[in-house]
Design an enzyme around this catalytic site. Structure first.
Site, PDB file in Angstrom:
ATOM      1  N   HIS A  22      -9.884   5.280   0.141  1.00 20.17           N
ATOM      2  CA  HIS A  22      -8.837   5.144   1.164  1.00 20.17           C
ATOM      3  C   HIS A  22      -9.283   5.761   2.480  1.00 20.17           C
ATOM      4  CE1 HIS A  22      -5.118   4.524  -1.617  1.00 20.17           C
ATOM      5  NE2 HIS A  22      -6.155   3.824  -2.011  1.00 20.17           N
TER       6      HIS A  22
ATOM      7  N   GLU B 208      -3.096  -0.471  -8.587  1.00 15.03           N
ATOM      8  CA  GLU B 208      -3.934   0.672  -8.216  1.00 15.03           C
ATOM      9  C   GLU B 208      -3.118   1.952  -8.335  1.00 15.03           C
ATOM     10  OE1 GLU B 208      -6.634   0.602  -4.901  1.00 15.03           O
ATOM     11  OE2 GLU B 208      -5.900   2.514  -4.147  1.00 15.03           O
TER      12      GLU B 208
ATOM     13  N   ASP C  12       0.826  -1.200   0.000  1.00 19.56           N
ATOM     14  CA  ASP C  12       0.000   0.000   0.000  1.00 19.56           C
ATOM     15  C   ASP C  12       0.866   1.259   0.000  1.00 19.56           C
ATOM     16  OD1 ASP C  12      -2.260   1.521   0.060  1.00 19.56           O
ATOM     17  OD2 ASP C  12      -2.711   1.175   2.174  1.00 19.56           O
ATOM     18  N   HIS C  13       0.474   2.235  -0.787  1.00 19.23           N
ATOM     19  CA  HIS C  13       1.180   3.516  -0.827  1.00 19.23           C
ATOM     20  C   HIS C  13       2.689   3.352  -1.016  1.00 19.23           C
ATOM     21  CE1 HIS C  13      -1.898   6.545  -0.385  1.00 19.23           C
ATOM     22  NE2 HIS C  13      -2.555   5.688   0.356  1.00 19.23           N
TER      23      HIS C  13
ATOM     24  N   LYS D 177      -8.022  10.101   9.907  1.00 18.78           N
ATOM     25  CA  LYS D 177      -7.877   8.750  10.436  1.00 18.78           C
ATOM     26  C   LYS D 177      -8.815   8.487  11.616  1.00 18.78           C
ATOM     27  CE  LYS D 177      -4.499   7.930   7.635  1.00 18.78           C
ATOM     28  NZ  LYS D 177      -4.569   6.932   6.582  1.00 18.78           N
TER      29      LYS D 177
END
Ligand code: ZN
Length: 478
Positions: free
Chosen positions: A331, A257, A151-152, A299
């Site tokens: 996200h 992605e 991810d990222h 978050k």
């Protein structure tokens, strides 16, 4: 119960029994138990007159499990309609997550999902993360498939590292190639910075595109120039990474992605179209795109912003994604309950949703429930570490709105997790809490926390089942 001839006994996880291999719980650790011929590394023991290997949950044994039982290995799942990433920072959340996806079986999980930032903050590797998911999948007999998301990741090196470790999905973070300064420029400044690109002008300038569903995208000169200035480097980066790293000898190694979400600039529909159209024109095969939506996705708390505007923009983003044949990826989806119904509806049930840190918050809520004294210690440390943690995360937390913990009774402590400021305090300090050390080099909290989580693993799984289950229910519009 599995008993050895030297008098030790282990509880067998019922769902783990497959072809004579199973997982068993020792007092503080789990083991795989198997016949010697199956190739696991561990201690030889005798049980019921038969020799068995008591194999620790090591990387080599995870590899062995994946070879024997292919469903314990991650696979490419992003082409399924409904997918959901549930990062597990602690390596203990998958038992609870699996209960969710056994119940809501129309959603396929991506159990392993970590960013480089999270790996650094938790001192783990992609292999650790994938192995933890493999063991949980085996322990719970989850045979229907799951993915692993690097991810990222931002650079070719990070992408290669994720792929070598077994990730089946790459989320390329293009934020460093996105020019955030352009939104603040006047038209004259944009014109001054724009370098004529006749090829792109012929394709887009003063052109309209019908993406279906009543959505038309058009570019006047100013929008076109701004879009080129903001996104062209990001597109070049995605093309380069796709063909030089994600594909090897023309074979695509993982779902891909493209993430343009971690920027200051909300993605306008025309800009989303431009990015997608350029990637398609240059033959990049993408499974998902993560646009930056309007409003704030902070978050661990609900969406902050205009719900109607979100729904209207989601409808257009989703129409663009359908036109090109990929899915929208949402996200920072933890706890964004107010937008899930429109996200589920406008994507017509084809989506990828990522949640990550909320399982850490549930783990800390468990600490507040089970060991108030330990929770108080951690909470006070988090207050002192908060400022340092804001270097990693954008939040609007106001520490003054968190009640003073000395004025709360033990019974009131779990209630702190209903307070957004308190949630964010604990949410963003996780790396510091887990890595803080005493003067003698031992961990200040880490070992005590993991012991508590292991002793209460059934309750932790139940907390996660409820909490992540609410996410699934909301986006499935149940
Ligand atoms: Zn993101």
């Amino acid at each position: 119960m599995f008993r050895t001839s030297d008098g030790r006994s282990f509880d067998i996880y019922r769902e783990s029994v497959h072809d004579g291999v199973f997982m068993a719980a020792g007092p503080d650790k789990d083991f795989i138990v198997a016949e010697p011929s199956l190739g696991f590394c561990g201690e030889e023991v005798v049980s019921d007159g038969k020799t068995r290997i008591l194999a620790p949950l090591s990387h080599a044994n995870a590899d062995r499990l994946r070879a024997l039982f292919p469903w314990t290995a991650p696979s490419r799942v992003l082409d399924r309609d409904k997918t959901m990433g549930v990062g597990d920072r602690l390596g203990i959340a998958a038992d609870g997550h699996i209960r969710v996806f056994k119940k809501y079986s129309e959603i396929t999980p991506v159990f392993a999902q970590q960013s480089i930032r999270e790996l650094t903050l938790t001192n783990r590797t992609f292999s650790d993360v994938i192995d933890a998911a493999t063991f949980a999948v085996f322990r719970n007999g989850f045979t229907t498939g799951w993915g692993a998301d690097g991810d990222h990741v931002k650079t070719a090196k990070e992408v290669a590292y994720a792929l070598e470790s077994g990730c089946t999905m790459i989320t390329l973070d293009c934020s460093e190639q996105i020019d955030n300064t352009v939104d603040g420029l006047s038209k004259a400044q944009v014109d001054a910075r724009y370098v004529k690109n006749a090829g792109l002008e012929a394709l887009y300038l003063n052109k309209s595109f019908d993406v279906g569903e009543g959505v038309t995208i058009s570019f006047d000169e100013e929008l076109f120039r701004r879009t080129v200035l903001i996104y062209c480097k990001a597109i070049d980066h995605a093309v380069d990474i796709f063909f030089n790293t994600v594909c090897r000898d023309g074979v695509q190694l993982a779902d891909f992605e493209v993430s343009i979400d971690e920027t200051m600039t909300p993605t306008l529909p025309a800009q989303h179209f431009f990015v997608a159209n350029e990637l398609a024109r240059r033959k990049v095969r993408i499974s998902t795109v993560a646009p930056r939506f309007c409003g704030e996705f902070q978050k661990g708390i609900d969406y902050i912003g205009d719900l109607e505007q979100f729904a209207a923009e989601m409808k257009i983003h989703a129409a663009i994604s359908r036109h090109f044949g990929y899915k929208i990826s949402i996200h920072s989806g933890s706890d964004k309950f107010s937008i899930f119904p429109s996200a589920g509806k406008e994507t017509r049930g084809r989506f990828h949703l990522k949640t990550a840190g909320t399982n850490w918050l549930e783990a800390m809520k468990l600490v507040a429930m089970k060991d108030p004294a330990l929770y108080r210690e951690v909470h006070k440390y988090a207050l002192s570490a908060f400022k340092a943690a804001t270097a990693y995360y954008h939040v609007t937390t106001d520490l003054n709105r968190i009640p003073c913990i000395d004025n709360l009774t033990d019974d009131q402590l779990p209630g702190l997790f209903g307070n957004n400021d308190s949630r964010q305090l604990i949410h963003i300090t996780y790396g510091l809490i887990l890595s803080e050390k005493n003067a003698d080099g031992s961990f200040r909290f880490r070992d005590r926390l993991y012991r508590l989580w292991r002793e209460n693993r059934e309750e932790y799984a139940q907390l996660l089942f409820n909490h992540i289950g609410h996410h699934a229910e909301a986006i499935l519009q149940k």
